[in-house]
Design an enzyme around this catalytic site. Structure first.
Site, PDB file in Angstrom:
ATOM      1  N   ARG A 229      53.540 -23.336 -13.484  1.00 56.69           N
ATOM      2  CA  ARG A 229      54.581 -23.226 -14.516  1.00 56.69           C
ATOM      3  C   ARG A 229      54.092 -23.753 -15.860  1.00 56.69           C
ATOM      4  NH1 ARG A 229      58.397 -20.511 -12.215  1.00 56.69           N
ATOM      5  NH2 ARG A 229      58.400 -20.701  -9.969  1.00 56.69           N
TER       6      ARG A 229
ATOM      7  N   HIS B 159      45.351 -17.045  -8.255  1.00 56.62           N
ATOM      8  CA  HIS B 159      46.598 -16.529  -8.836  1.00 56.62           C
ATOM      9  C   HIS B 159      46.776 -17.071 -10.252  1.00 56.62           C
ATOM     10  CE1 HIS B 159      50.683 -15.214  -9.298  1.00 56.62           C
ATOM     11  NE2 HIS B 159      50.837 -14.868  -8.041  1.00 56.62           N
TER      12      HIS B 159
ATOM     13  N   TYR C 279      52.374 -18.253 -13.645  1.00 58.44           N
ATOM     14  CA  TYR C 279      53.612 -17.470 -13.819  1.00 58.44           C
ATOM     15  C   TYR C 279      54.033 -17.377 -15.284  1.00 58.44           C
ATOM     16  CZ  TYR C 279      54.550 -17.944  -8.792  1.00 58.44           C
ATOM     17  OH  TYR C 279      54.486 -17.892  -7.431  1.00 58.44           O
TER      18      TYR C 279
ATOM     19  N   HIS D 266      50.699 -11.542 -12.423  1.00 59.69           N
ATOM     20  CA  HIS D 266      51.914 -10.746 -12.635  1.00 59.69           C
ATOM     21  C   HIS D 266      51.788 -10.029 -13.982  1.00 59.69           C
ATOM     22  CE1 HIS D 266      54.415 -13.693  -9.954  1.00 59.69           C
ATOM     23  NE2 HIS D 266      53.342 -13.233  -9.353  1.00 59.69           N
TER      24      HIS D 266
ATOM     25  N   GLU E 289      49.649  -7.515  -9.559  1.00 60.27           N
ATOM     26  CA  GLU E 289      50.528  -7.685  -8.398  1.00 60.27           C
ATOM     27  C   GLU E 289      51.711  -6.729  -8.469  1.00 60.27           C
ATOM     28  OE1 GLU E 289      51.438 -11.736  -7.414  1.00 60.27           O
ATOM     29  OE2 GLU E 289      52.995 -11.165  -5.969  1.00 60.27           O
TER      30      GLU E 289
ATOM     31  N   ASP F  10      52.392  -7.187  -2.657  1.00 57.48           N
ATOM     32  CA  ASP F  10      53.230  -8.269  -2.137  1.00 57.48           C
ATOM     33  C   ASP F  10      54.350  -7.623  -1.315  1.00 57.48           C
ATOM     34  OD1 ASP F  10      55.494 -10.123  -2.025  1.00 57.48           O
ATOM     35  OD2 ASP F  10      54.310 -11.406  -3.356  1.00 57.48           O
TER      36      ASP F  10
ATOM     37  N   HIS G 138      57.926  -8.273  -2.509  1.00 57.99           N
ATOM     38  CA  HIS G 138      58.220  -7.624  -3.788  1.00 57.99           C
ATOM     39  C   HIS G 138      58.422  -6.115  -3.620  1.00 57.99           C
ATOM     40  CE1 HIS G 138      55.981 -11.071  -6.075  1.00 57.99           C
ATOM     41  NE2 HIS G 138      57.010 -11.496  -5.380  1.00 57.99           N
TER      42      HIS G 138
ATOM     43  N   HIS H  98      49.910  -9.943  -0.321  1.00 57.58           N
ATOM     44  CA  HIS H  98      50.682 -11.168  -0.158  1.00 57.58           C
ATOM     45  C   HIS H  98      51.666 -10.882   0.969  1.00 57.58           C
ATOM     46  CE1 HIS H  98      50.102 -12.695  -4.581  1.00 57.58           C
ATOM     47  NE2 HIS H  98      49.028 -12.861  -3.829  1.00 57.58           N
TER      48      HIS H  98
ATOM     49  N   ASP I 157      63.479 -10.961  -5.242  1.00 54.36           N
ATOM     50  CA  ASP I 157      62.252 -11.755  -5.120  1.00 54.36           C
ATOM     51  C   ASP I 157      62.496 -13.157  -4.561  1.00 54.36           C
ATOM     52  OD1 ASP I 157      59.704 -12.724  -5.230  1.00 54.36           O
ATOM     53  OD2 ASP I 157      59.519 -12.676  -7.410  1.00 54.36           O
TER      54      ASP I 157
ATOM     55  N   HIS J 201      61.367 -15.142  -1.240  1.00 52.65           N
ATOM     56  CA  HIS J 201      60.500 -15.043  -0.062  1.00 52.65           C
ATOM     57  C   HIS J 201      61.116 -15.748   1.143  1.00 52.65           C
ATOM     58  CE1 HIS J 201      56.714 -14.713  -2.858  1.00 52.65           C
ATOM     59  NE2 HIS J 201      57.694 -13.918  -3.227  1.00 52.65           N
TER      60      HIS J 201
ATOM     61  N   GLU K 201      52.795 -16.556   1.129  1.00 48.27           N
ATOM     62  CA  GLU K 201      53.474 -17.283   0.040  1.00 48.27           C
ATOM     63  C   GLU K 201      54.898 -17.580   0.488  1.00 48.27           C
ATOM     64  OE1 GLU K 201      53.067 -14.051  -2.833  1.00 48.27           O
ATOM     65  OE2 GLU K 201      51.710 -15.319  -3.975  1.00 48.27           O
TER      66      GLU K 201
HETATM   67 ZN    ZN Z   1      57.552 -13.378  -5.259  1.00 47.22          ZN
HETATM   68 FE    FE Z   2      53.136 -12.607  -4.484  1.00 46.67          FE
HETATM   69 FE    FE Z   3      52.539 -13.625  -7.431  1.00 52.33          FE
END
Ligand code: ZN
Ligand code: FE
Ligand code: FE
Length: 277
Positions: free
Chosen positions: A37, A67, A70, A107, A142, A175, A178, A210, A223, A225, A255
């Site tokens: 973040r 990765h 975000y 992303h 992704e 993913d 997603h 993912h 979204d 998980h 994830e």
């Molecule tokens: Zn996600």
């Molecule tokens: Fe992912």
């Molecule tokens: Fe991701």
């Protein structure tokens, strides 16, 4: 041999991540290149990297899937935020060159009202600038759930970015949560979804997955998980995925909402679903 792993904390360095991965029977892993973040990256220690590269080879690991942060939004409307995101991307790629043969997934971002076309053009511009010719790490877009103005919520949007970048070495990370949340029926028609992926994007672009179950029904664009088997996709979907000839050789990263013991159990579960083991 399946390549299974999860997200690991990079706070103690690369060798520590390899040791942790082995302790949970993982043979790949993901980590955030910087605080997910925030934007600060830790300084790599060359000795730690050397040791990690050696133990990755010894342990027959598949490609790692780093990765991006975000907060790195390459398609934001604010020019100064975009410049910052582009510098974060360039810095991530510069660091990752120390781990050739591995993957970097990120992303595509949110266009926040600018429209898909502008967002796509901006992501592509940043990628073209950051990826030097012959760059040794494979960069992956992704597949996203399509929440809000998120780019990458359809195979067509990813295709548009691939076209705009115009490089054969740009790939995609699928993913499962997603794609399901975006409306693709992975649970009911895995082959149909992969046919569509192949027609629009090309399966040769698919480099990593993912693995996440989803808390919400198909097409919810939420979204959220869920643990493997604990959501709307269900265990049988993951059995089909780990045994699918087009998927089973790709690194698969969990994830799911878990700590290490939970990840160990999920990796064991997924290995038990492998008909060839
Ligand atoms: Zn996600
Ligand atoms: Fe992912
Ligand atoms: Fe991701």
């Amino acid at each position: 041999m399946l390549y299974l792993g999860c997200h690991l904390s990079a706070s103690r360095g690369f060798s520590a991540m390899v040791r942790t991965a082995r302790s949970i029977d993982a043979n790949t892993f993901a980590y955030f290149t910087r605080n997910p973040r925030g934007s600060r990256a830790r300084q790599e220690d060359p000795e730690d990297l050397d040791a990690a590269r050696a133990s990755l080879r010894e342990g027959s690991f598949g490609p790692l899937v780093a990765h991006g942060s975000y907060t790195m939004n390459l398609s934001t409307a604010r020019a100064e935020d975009r410049t910052f995101a582009a510098s974060v991307l360039a810095d991530d790629l510069r660091r990752l060159a120390a781990l050739p043969g591995n993957f970097y997934n990120f992303h595509p971002g949110s266009h926040v009202g600018q429209g898909v076309e502008t967002g796509v053009a901006q992501v592509a511009e940043a990628l073209r600038a950051a990826m030097a010719p012959g760059y040794p790490v494979t960069v992956l877009l992704e597949t996203m759930a399509g929440k809000g103005s998120e780019l990458g919520g359809s195979f067509q949007e990813l295709r548009a970015i691939l076209d705009a970048v115009g490089r054969e070495d740009l790939g995609v990370c699928l993913d499962t949560c997603h794609v399901w949340d975006a409306g693709y029926d992975l649970a009911g028609d895995l082959d149909g979804v992969l046919r569509e992926f192949d027609a629009v994007i090309g399966l040769s672009r698919l480099k990593a997955l993912h693995l996440n179950d989803s808390k919400n029904p198909r097409g919810s664009r939420k979204d959220r998980h869920a643990p493997i088997g604990g959501g709307c996709l269900g265990v049988e979907t993951f059995r089909a995925i780990v045994n699918h000839p087009a998927l089973r050789d790709k690194p698969m990263i969990l994830e799911t909402p878990n700590e290490l013991p939970g990840y160990r159990a999920e990796i064991a579960l997924l290995r038990s679903l492998d008909a060839k083991s």
